[in-house]
Design an enzyme around this catalytic site. Structure first.
Site, PDB file in Angstrom:
ATOM      1  N   CYS A  71       0.103  -2.166   3.103  1.00 21.58           N
ATOM      2  CA  CYS A  71      -0.217  -0.961   2.325  1.00 21.58           C
ATOM      3  C   CYS A  71      -0.449  -1.290   0.850  1.00 21.58           C
ATOM      4  O   CYS A  71      -1.403  -1.975   0.525  1.00 21.58           O
ATOM      5  CB  CYS A  71       0.837   0.124   2.540  1.00 21.58           C
ATOM      6  SG  CYS A  71       0.162   1.751   2.123  1.00 21.58           S
ATOM      7  N   HIS A 119       0.579   1.554   8.297  1.00 22.84           N
ATOM      8  CA  HIS A 119       2.025   1.357   8.433  1.00 22.84           C
ATOM      9  C   HIS A 119       2.410   1.280   9.899  1.00 22.84           C
ATOM     10  O   HIS A 119       3.139   2.143  10.398  1.00 22.84           O
ATOM     11  CB  HIS A 119       2.767   2.528   7.796  1.00 22.84           C
ATOM     12  CG  HIS A 119       2.840   2.445   6.311  1.00 22.84           C
ATOM     13  ND1 HIS A 119       3.604   1.518   5.649  1.00 22.84           N
ATOM     14  CD2 HIS A 119       2.241   3.180   5.350  1.00 22.84           C
ATOM     15  CE1 HIS A 119       3.494   1.688   4.346  1.00 22.84           C
ATOM     16  NE2 HIS A 119       2.661   2.689   4.127  1.00 22.84           N
ATOM     17  N   GLU A 137       4.531  -0.454  11.115  1.00 18.74           N
ATOM     18  CA  GLU A 137       5.987  -0.656  11.219  1.00 18.74           C
ATOM     19  C   GLU A 137       6.769   0.662  11.163  1.00 18.74           C
ATOM     20  O   GLU A 137       7.968   0.674  11.451  1.00 18.74           O
ATOM     21  CB  GLU A 137       6.472  -1.598  10.104  1.00 18.74           C
ATOM     22  CG  GLU A 137       6.667  -0.989   8.716  1.00 18.74           C
ATOM     23  CD  GLU A 137       5.366  -0.717   7.945  1.00 18.74           C
ATOM     24  OE1 GLU A 137       4.264  -0.965   8.491  1.00 18.74           O
ATOM     25  OE2 GLU A 137       5.445  -0.222   6.793  1.00 18.74           O
TER      26      GLU A 137
HETATM   27  C1  ACO Z   1       1.011   3.175  -0.422  1.00 20.68           C
HETATM   28  C2  ACO Z   1       2.174   2.539   0.154  1.00 20.68           C
HETATM   29  O1  ACO Z   1       2.401   1.375  -0.028  1.00 20.68           O
HETATM   30  S1  ACO Z   1       3.180   3.532   1.066  1.00 20.68           S
HETATM   31  C3  ACO Z   1       4.741   2.844   0.806  1.00 20.68           C
HETATM   32  C4  ACO Z   1       5.510   3.612  -0.174  1.00 20.68           C
HETATM   33  N1  ACO Z   1       6.256   4.627   0.515  1.00 20.68           N
HETATM   34  C5  ACO Z   1       7.464   4.951   0.185  1.00 20.68           C
HETATM   35  O2  ACO Z   1       8.044   4.407  -0.740  1.00 20.68           O
HETATM   36  C6  ACO Z   1       8.097   6.013   0.997  1.00 20.68           C
HETATM   37  C7  ACO Z   1       9.535   6.197   0.644  1.00 20.68           C
HETATM   38  N2  ACO Z   1       9.741   6.548  -0.763  1.00 20.68           N
HETATM   39  C8  ACO Z   1      10.075   7.787  -1.161  1.00 20.68           C
HETATM   40  O3  ACO Z   1      10.141   8.668  -0.343  1.00 20.68           O
HETATM   41  C9  ACO Z   1      10.351   8.064  -2.619  1.00 20.68           C
HETATM   42  O4  ACO Z   1       9.832   7.006  -3.397  1.00 20.68           O
HETATM   43  C10 ACO Z   1      11.870   8.218  -2.901  1.00 20.68           C
HETATM   44  C11 ACO Z   1      12.329   9.507  -2.204  1.00 20.68           C
HETATM   45  C12 ACO Z   1      12.690   7.058  -2.343  1.00 20.68           C
HETATM   46  C13 ACO Z   1      12.125   8.301  -4.405  1.00 20.68           C
HETATM   47  O5  ACO Z   1      11.203   9.171  -5.009  1.00 20.68           O
HETATM   48  P1  ACO Z   1      11.378   9.850  -6.474  1.00 20.68           P
HETATM   49  O6  ACO Z   1      12.783  10.292  -6.658  1.00 20.68           O
HETATM   50  O7  ACO Z   1      10.319  10.863  -6.607  1.00 20.68           O
HETATM   51  O8  ACO Z   1      11.024   8.700  -7.488  1.00 20.68           O
HETATM   52  P2  ACO Z   1      11.884   7.609  -8.253  1.00 20.68           P
HETATM   53  O9  ACO Z   1      11.800   7.935  -9.712  1.00 20.68           O
HETATM   54  O10 ACO Z   1      13.232   7.430  -7.644  1.00 20.68           O
HETATM   55  O11 ACO Z   1      10.997   6.281  -8.045  1.00 20.68           O
HETATM   56  C14 ACO Z   1      10.507   5.985  -6.837  1.00 20.68           C
HETATM   57  C15 ACO Z   1      10.101   4.538  -6.735  1.00 20.68           C
HETATM   58  O12 ACO Z   1       8.834   4.339  -7.323  1.00 20.68           O
HETATM   59  C16 ACO Z   1       8.734   2.998  -7.713  1.00 20.68           C
HETATM   60  N3  ACO Z   1       8.367   2.963  -9.118  1.00 20.68           N
HETATM   61  C17 ACO Z   1       8.151   4.029  -9.918  1.00 20.68           C
HETATM   62  N4  ACO Z   1       7.669   3.599 -11.101  1.00 20.68           N
HETATM   63  C18 ACO Z   1       7.572   2.262 -11.041  1.00 20.68           C
HETATM   64  C19 ACO Z   1       7.118   1.252 -11.932  1.00 20.68           C
HETATM   65  N5  ACO Z   1       6.627   1.529 -13.159  1.00 20.68           N
HETATM   66  N6  ACO Z   1       7.147  -0.020 -11.504  1.00 20.68           N
HETATM   67  C20 ACO Z   1       7.606  -0.346 -10.294  1.00 20.68           C
HETATM   68  N7  ACO Z   1       8.042   0.559  -9.402  1.00 20.68           N
HETATM   69  C21 ACO Z   1       8.020   1.842  -9.779  1.00 20.68           C
HETATM   70  C22 ACO Z   1      10.062   2.343  -7.450  1.00 20.68           C
HETATM   71  O13 ACO Z   1       9.988   1.725  -6.162  1.00 20.68           O
HETATM   72  C23 ACO Z   1      11.011   3.524  -7.397  1.00 20.68           C
HETATM   73  O14 ACO Z   1      12.125   3.333  -6.570  1.00 20.68           O
HETATM   74  P3  ACO Z   1      13.195   2.166  -6.788  1.00 20.68           P
HETATM   75  O15 ACO Z   1      13.548   2.142  -8.229  1.00 20.68           O
HETATM   76  O16 ACO Z   1      14.317   2.506  -5.900  1.00 20.68           O
HETATM   77  O17 ACO Z   1      12.489   0.890  -6.365  1.00 20.68           O
HETATM   78  N1  HSE Z   2       3.787   6.628   2.052  1.00 21.62           N
HETATM   79  C1  HSE Z   2       4.015   7.051   0.717  1.00 21.62           C
HETATM   80  C2  HSE Z   2       2.759   7.222  -0.093  1.00 21.62           C
HETATM   81  C3  HSE Z   2       3.077   7.117  -1.549  1.00 21.62           C
HETATM   82  O1  HSE Z   2       2.720   5.868  -2.076  1.00 21.62           O
HETATM   83  C4  HSE Z   2       4.842   8.315   0.722  1.00 21.62           C
HETATM   84  O2  HSE Z   2       4.421   9.339   1.266  1.00 21.62           O
HETATM   85  O3  HSE Z   2       5.915   8.248   0.174  1.00 21.62           O
END
Ligand code: ACO
Ligand code: HSE
EC number: 2.3.1.31
Length: 303
Positions: free
Chosen positions: A142, A235, A237
């Site tokens: 992703c 995804h 996985e």
């Molecule tokens: C397109 C793809 O690759 S899909 C894969 C991504 N999918 C996912 O992450 C799905 C699961 N994640 C989630 O549901 C959400 O991120 C949550 C619920 C865990 C947290 O969301 P929120 O509370 O809105 O945001 P929060 O401020 O905690 O930051 C979320 C994450 O964004 C990332 N992030 C945000 N800003 C930055 C930045 N400048 N640099 C690096 N990472 C960042 C980090 O991973 C951060 O989480 P972490 O500190 O635990 O690593």
């Molecule tokens: N799969 C992710 C997309 C955001 O990068 C989510 O819905 O959290």
């Protein structure tokens, strides 16, 4: 695993034409086996969920695998405890003088930022450069697929008009490719992203080939022709309930998000979703581990 067959059996030629991997008795006698060393560079905030999902797939193999968990040192994780990271994770500095048979780099919820604004972008670039010489095959998932295509080839990502969210039919683009061995001609993959990479940008690079795509979801898998870098935009996985968890999360936050497509029975989010991609997810990871890692990595790689 390759089939060991007598040197002159007629089936050998037919199977070789289909790219089915066979091995002469003479080669088989020389083959040594040792555990594979695979690292997971886990960029997800939900690290424990992702570890479980990927271990489930990597564990579906007769090969012994030593799993090394890595997190980026230059990012302070909010959602994973410091204790979990200290107990189970290493950073790149701990392993940079070593070799790996394989590495998986996960997605991350940073796709709507410029790459350069991601805290660990410089560290990730260093790791991706290192992977060219120190890892036999690296699988990018992703956002990591977008990051790898951008870093190694300058391929850009583009915002989508609406989130690509659901389970979509995908097709095999190149017949008899080893990564998709055993796949049906059409198979399902969960997608959950706001951005895309485009076929025409990838086609500018003769080192790359597109192995699978989808009418709805665009490019699914691109890879270098030597198999050392694999870029997977979907995804496979994900567990059965991961898209539901993301959907419920966004609805509870009051965000306007469409129901994930082709996921709930009759597209009704009050019903229990049904998984339609597990078999292909298992095949994808076992093909990668076998053909791109185990069969390619040198026995004495880590010496
Ligand atoms: C397109 C793809 O690759 S899909 C894969 C991504 N999918 C996912 O992450 C799905 C699961 N994640 C989630 O549901 C959400 O991120 C949550 C619920 C865990 C947290 O969301 P929120 O509370 O809105 O945001 P929060 O401020 O905690 O930051 C979320 C994450 O964004 C990332 N992030 C945000 N800003 C930055 C930045 N400048 N640099 C690096 N990472 C960042 C980090 O991973 C951060 O989480 P972490 O500190 O635990 O690593
Ligand atoms: N799969 C992710 C997309 C955001 O990068 C989510 O819905 O959290």
């Amino acid at each position: 695993m390759p089939i060991k067959i007598p040197d002159n059996l007629p089936a050998k030629e037919i199977l070789n034409r289909e790219n089915i991997f066979t091995m002469d008795e003479s080669v088989a006698y020389q083959q040594d086996i040792r555990p594979l060393r695979i690292a997971l560079l886990n960029l997800m905030p939900t690290k424990e969920t992702t570890e479980t999902q990927l271990l489930r797939l990597i564990g579906n193999t007769p090969l012994q695998v030593e799993f090394v968990l890595l997190h980026p040192k230059t990012h302070q994780s909010k959602n994973t405890s410091a204790e979990h990271l200290a107990t189970f994770y290493k950073t790149f500095e701990d392993i940079e003088h070593e070799k790996l048979d394989g590495m998986i780099i996960t997605g991350a919820p940073v796709e709507q930022m410029d790459f350069e604004d991601v805290h660990y972008w410089e560290e990730l670039q260093k790791i991706m450069d290192w992977s060219k010489t120190n890892v036999t095959s690296t699988l990018h998932i992703c956002w990591a697929a977008q990051a790898g295509l951008y870093h190694h080839f300058g391929v850009k990502k583009y915002p989508l008009e609406e989130k690509l969210f659901g389970v979509f039919p995908h097709t095999v683009g190149i017949a008899n490719t080893k990564l998709l061995r055993g796949f049906d001609e059409m198979f399902f993959v969960p997608q959950s992203r706001h951005t895309e990479v485009r076929r025409e940008d990838i086609e500018l690079h003769p080192e790359l080939e597109i192995l699978s795509e989808s009418e709805d979801a665009g490019v699914y898998i691109a890879a270098t022709k030597n198999g050392r870098h694999i870029y997977v935009t979907g995804h496979s996985e994900y567990d059965c309930h991961t898209l539901k968890w993301e959907y419920d999360r966004d609805i509870n936050k009051g965000l306007s998000v469409a129901v994930p497509k082709n996921y709930y029975p009759n597209n009704d989010p009050t019903r229990t979703p049904c998984i339609t991609w597990r078999a292909h997810a298992n095949l994808l990871f076992s093909n990668w581990l076998n053909y791109y890692v185990y069969q390619e990595t040198p026995y004495d790689f880590m010496i």
